[in-house]
Design a protein around this motif. Structure first.
Motif, PDB file in Angstrom:
ATOM      1  N   GLU A 253       0.829  -1.198   0.000  1.00  0.00           N
ATOM      2  CA  GLU A 253       0.000   0.000   0.000  1.00  0.00           C
ATOM      3  C   GLU A 253       0.869   1.256   0.000  1.00  0.00           C
ATOM      4  N   PRO A 254       0.378   2.334  -0.616  1.00  0.00           N
ATOM      5  CA  PRO A 254       1.129   3.587  -0.575  1.00  0.00           C
ATOM      6  C   PRO A 254       1.156   4.147   0.841  1.00  0.00           C
ATOM      7  N   LEU A 255       2.188   4.924   1.139  1.00  0.00           N
ATOM      8  CA  LEU A 255       2.285   5.547   2.457  1.00  0.00           C
ATOM      9  C   LEU A 255       1.238   6.643   2.619  1.00  0.00           C
ATOM     10  N   ALA A 256       0.900   7.298   1.525  1.00  0.00           N
ATOM     11  CA  ALA A 256      -0.086   8.381   1.584  1.00  0.00           C
ATOM     12  C   ALA A 256      -0.609   8.643   0.183  1.00  0.00           C
ATOM     13  N   TYR A 257      -1.785   9.251   0.113  1.00  0.00           N
ATOM     14  CA  TYR A 257      -2.319   9.687  -1.175  1.00  0.00           C
ATOM     15  C   TYR A 257      -3.047  11.002  -0.972  1.00  0.00           C
ATOM     16  N   THR A 258      -3.266  11.715  -2.076  1.00  0.00           N
ATOM     17  CA  THR A 258      -4.055  12.951  -2.025  1.00  0.00           C
ATOM     18  C   THR A 258      -4.773  13.129  -3.343  1.00  0.00           C
ATOM     19  N   HIS A 259      -5.903  13.789  -3.285  1.00  0.00           N
ATOM     20  CA  HIS A 259      -6.715  14.022  -4.478  1.00  0.00           C
ATOM     21  C   HIS A 259      -6.858  15.514  -4.698  1.00  0.00           C
ATOM     22  N   LEU A 260      -6.871  15.905  -5.976  1.00  0.00           N
ATOM     23  CA  LEU A 260      -6.969  17.313  -6.337  1.00  0.00           C
ATOM     24  C   LEU A 260      -8.020  17.489  -7.417  1.00  0.00           C
ATOM     25  N   ALA A 261      -8.884  18.482  -7.246  1.00  0.00           N
ATOM     26  CA  ALA A 261      -9.847  18.878  -8.284  1.00  0.00           C
ATOM     27  C   ALA A 261      -9.981  20.392  -8.208  1.00  0.00           C
ATOM     28  N   VAL A 262      -9.460  21.090  -9.219  1.00  0.00           N
ATOM     29  CA  VAL A 262      -9.491  22.558  -9.221  1.00  0.00           C
ATOM     30  C   VAL A 262     -10.052  23.056 -10.547  1.00  0.00           C
ATOM     31  N   ASP A 263     -10.634  24.245 -10.501  1.00  0.00           N
ATOM     32  CA  ASP A 263     -11.184  24.877 -11.706  1.00  0.00           C
ATOM     33  C   ASP A 263     -10.365  26.074 -12.166  1.00  0.00           C
ATOM     34  N   ALA A 264      -9.579  26.644 -11.279  1.00  0.00           N
ATOM     35  CA  ALA A 264      -8.808  27.837 -11.640  1.00  0.00           C
ATOM     36  C   ALA A 264      -7.479  27.812 -10.890  1.00  0.00           C
ATOM     37  N   PRO A 265      -6.389  28.340 -11.469  1.00  0.00           N
ATOM     38  CA  PRO A 265      -6.324  28.933 -12.808  1.00  0.00           C
ATOM     39  C   PRO A 265      -6.338  27.916 -13.937  1.00  0.00           C
ATOM     40  N   VAL A 266      -6.257  26.624 -13.604  1.00  0.00           N
ATOM     41  CA  VAL A 266      -6.320  25.549 -14.591  1.00  0.00           C
ATOM     42  C   VAL A 266      -7.362  24.548 -14.111  1.00  0.00           C
ATOM     43  N   GLN A 267      -8.186  24.060 -15.029  1.00  0.00           N
ATOM     44  CA  GLN A 267      -9.109  22.996 -14.642  1.00  0.00           C
ATOM     45  C   GLN A 267      -8.354  21.673 -14.702  1.00  0.00           C
TER      46      GLN A 267
END
Length: 624
Positions: A253-267
């Motif tokens: 298993e990975p030691l950690a993970y993170t998720h990103l969802a942004v609309d600005a300045p880049v979608q």
């Protein structure tokens, strides 16, 4: 020119391929289901290539057909069929892709297999370009019919029983893509059970980017939907870990993970992981650094290294943006403003993932530091933009914490009242640094010291001069401000007279000559008889160590020998007659002991003869 009979003639597998097939066919390997993962993965790759081709070229065979994978089984005939509508293969591509293994893949696989425990090949099949051949663990014979996406290309049929030869002959397939027909062995009939097939697909191929259908059902079996395009709240830790295993084939298993969802300045969307292993060693499923980059769900590059700074190259994951062009390359990155903005966003997110782990999971962070701490040091040394974010992530062994790693904040919180420095010392290894004479007065004054034994530490210290306006000070510097002595910590040796000091300086200067720049009385020694320090105006120790590491010439000045006139050995030297044959031997040994502890001795074995003479003299004195 080849005749039709020549084209139909059986072709012989290369020697290394035959060896590989022999291993697979006669393997005691029990997890045979992995062959289906490999065939589906190959089909997905063919579909990805077709999808990319049609972005710029619509003049292809069957441009409107669905991009997908269909798996059907016939229990009575004991066959399993995997069909895709991907890019297809020409005759020469069949011979190259199915008749040989590029880049010595077979040899690398066999070396890996010989070291794999319990005949478990599931983690290494597919890592050396040998994934297709895993089908022969369950197959008596395999047929591969394929039609290239090029309209004017004929179709062909590749056939082999996995032994000595294979054939490639003309075929009547008219639609684009590839059909693999597996004639199963008697002990592999469970792979005609549709429920079993669904279970395998969901376990190993759930996130394949194209729909997978089984039997006559029009309902796709795999999720297919890009996990990284979901909201953070929708992604559970189990989902992330399952995706990581399918993405990397890494069972840890990975030691950690993170998720990103942004609309600005880049979608953009991203799913980033810190692996549980540091090196791309032989069994590593992803053998290169870099993130998988998509633009509008179209795979652009599998190993894209331009979205993270070099020091974060160990981070694995996927980035997908609606705004990026499809022709991103290393040459265009500097001129692509959106990509530079995306890099900043992804970098900040990755650093935040590491920071959060350091705060919420100290035990995991300790494991992370052991695996990837050197990368963080590299970032401190090389990336001014992220310097402030990275320094708080550093961890150090210290004199008071030799068996654990602490942060600079912990050091600051534990320092004594009035201490306005962060102390450190360089060493070649944990054992020698802990016995350094430079630590004598530090121990006496109850000060803690960062123990820097990693070669990268010297590079890091070129950038890390202060932390929260508190300077970092090398305790080995002759003028280092080490505060005032603590009460009750006086030396156990009585004070030396001025005559003793003068005598010792002269005798050491005579014995050592030009090997030292000077001999001086030191007030920084308590338990040790001597230490070596740099003379005035010499380059700092971190500079000297950096030049040594990168093999660049740097004239290192002769050291100054600091001596402890209160030490019992030196008091006895001062009392010896001027013509004593033992005194020069002992002084030479004291000097070379200091060289040895600093890692500067050119020939430690050369001390043996002198040590034996000193021992002999000591025995004679005792006998008399």
């Amino acid at each position: 020119m080849k005749t039709k009979s020549d084209e139909n003639k059986p072709l012989t597998f290369r020697a290394e391929t035959r060896q590989l097939l022999d291993i697979l066919i006669h393997s005691l390997y029990t997890d045979h289901e992995i062959f289906l993962r490999e065939l589906v993965s190959n089909a997905s790759d063919a579909l990805t290539r077709m999808n990319f081709e049609m972005l710029t070229n619509r003049d292809v065979l069957d441009p409107e057909i669905e991009l997908g994978i269909w798996i059907t089984a016939d229990p009575s005939a004991r066959t399993l069929t995997i069909r895709d509508t991907g890019i297809g293969m020409t005759r020469s591509e069949m011979e190259d892709n199915l008749g040989t293994i590029a880049h010595s893949g077979a040899k690398a696989f066999m070396q890996a297999a010989s070291h794999q425990e319990n005949s478990d090949l599931s983690n290494i099949i597919g890592q050396f370009g040998v994934g297709f051949y895993s089908v022969f663990m369950v197959a008596e014979k395999v047929e591969v019919a394929s039609h290239s996406f090029r309209k004017d290309e004929p179709s062909y049929l590749w056939t082999s029983d996995g032994k000595e030869t294979f054939t490639v002959v003309s075929h009547d397939k008219t639609d684009r893509g590839t059909i693999i027909t597996v004639y199963l062995k008697e002990d592999a009939t469970d792979f005609t059970d549709e429920n079993r097939l669904r279970e395998i697909i969901r376990q190993h191929s759930d996130y394949v980017a194209f729909p997978v259908y089984i039997g006559e059902s029009t309902e796709q079996v795999n999720r297919q939907s890009a996990l990284w395009r979901q909201t953070t709240q929708q992604i559970s830790e189990k989902d992330a870990n399952d995706f990581y295993r399918q993405f990397t084939l890494d069972q840890k298993e990975p030691l950690a993970y993170t998720h990103l969802a942004v609309d600005a300045p880049v979608q953009a969307y991203a799913l980033l992981f810190i692996p549980g292993s540091a090196e791309h060693y032989l069994f590593a499923p992803r053998k290169q650094d870099g993130l998988r980059l998509y633009a509008r769900k179209v795979l652009i590059q599998d190993y894209f290294r331009e979205l993270l700074p070099e020091y974060l190259r160990f981070v694995q994951g996927i980035v997908d943006s609606e705004d990026l062009p499809l022709n991103i390359s290393r040459e265009t990155i500097q001129s692509n403003r959106l990509l530079m903005q995306l890099k900043k966003i992804i970098t900040n997110k990755a650093i935040e993932m590491i920071r959060k782990m350091s705060q919420d999971s100290p035990e995991k962070y300790s494991e992370f530091w052991d695996l990837f701490g050197r990368y963080i040091k590299e970032g401190v040394a090389s990336d001014p933009a992220d310097f402030e974010s990275l320094v708080s992530l550093l961890r150090f062994q210290t004199l008071n914490h030799p068996d654990e790693q602490i942060s600079l904040d912990t050091y600051m919180n534990e320092r004594g009242l009035g201490q306005q420095q962060i102390y450190y010392i360089f060493g070649d290894d944990d054992h020698s640094v802990i016995h350094s004479p430079h630590l004598d007065v530090v121990r006496q004054r109850n000060l803690d010291v960062l123990l820097l034994t990693d070669p990268l530490d010297s590079f890091m210290l070129l950038a890390l001069k202060h932390y929260k306006d508190i300077p970092l000070v090398n305790v080995a510097d002759k003028d280092a401000d080490l505060g005032k002595p603590s009460e009750g910590n006086e030396s156990k040796f009585p004070p030396a007279t001025e005559e003793t000091k003068s005598t010792l300086i002269k005798r050491f200067q005579t014995a050592l000559g030009t090997r030292v720049a000077d001999v001086r009385i030191s007030d920084r020694l308590v338990e040790s008889p001597a230490r070596l320090v740099d003379p005035d105006d010499s380059p700092g120790q971190e500079i000297q160590r950096v030049y040594k590491i990168i093999n660049q010439p740097l004239e290192v000045p002769r050291k100054v020998l600091g001596i402890n006139p209160r030490h019992e050995i030196l008091v006895r030297i001062a009392a010896m007659p001027e013509d004593s044959p033992l005194a020069p031997l002992v002084m030479e040994q004291i000097y070379e002991d200091a060289l040895l502890i600093e890692g500067l001795h050119p020939d430690p074995a050369g001390m043996i003869d002198r040590i034996q003479k000193i021992m002999s003299a000591a025995i004679k004195e005792k006998e008399s």
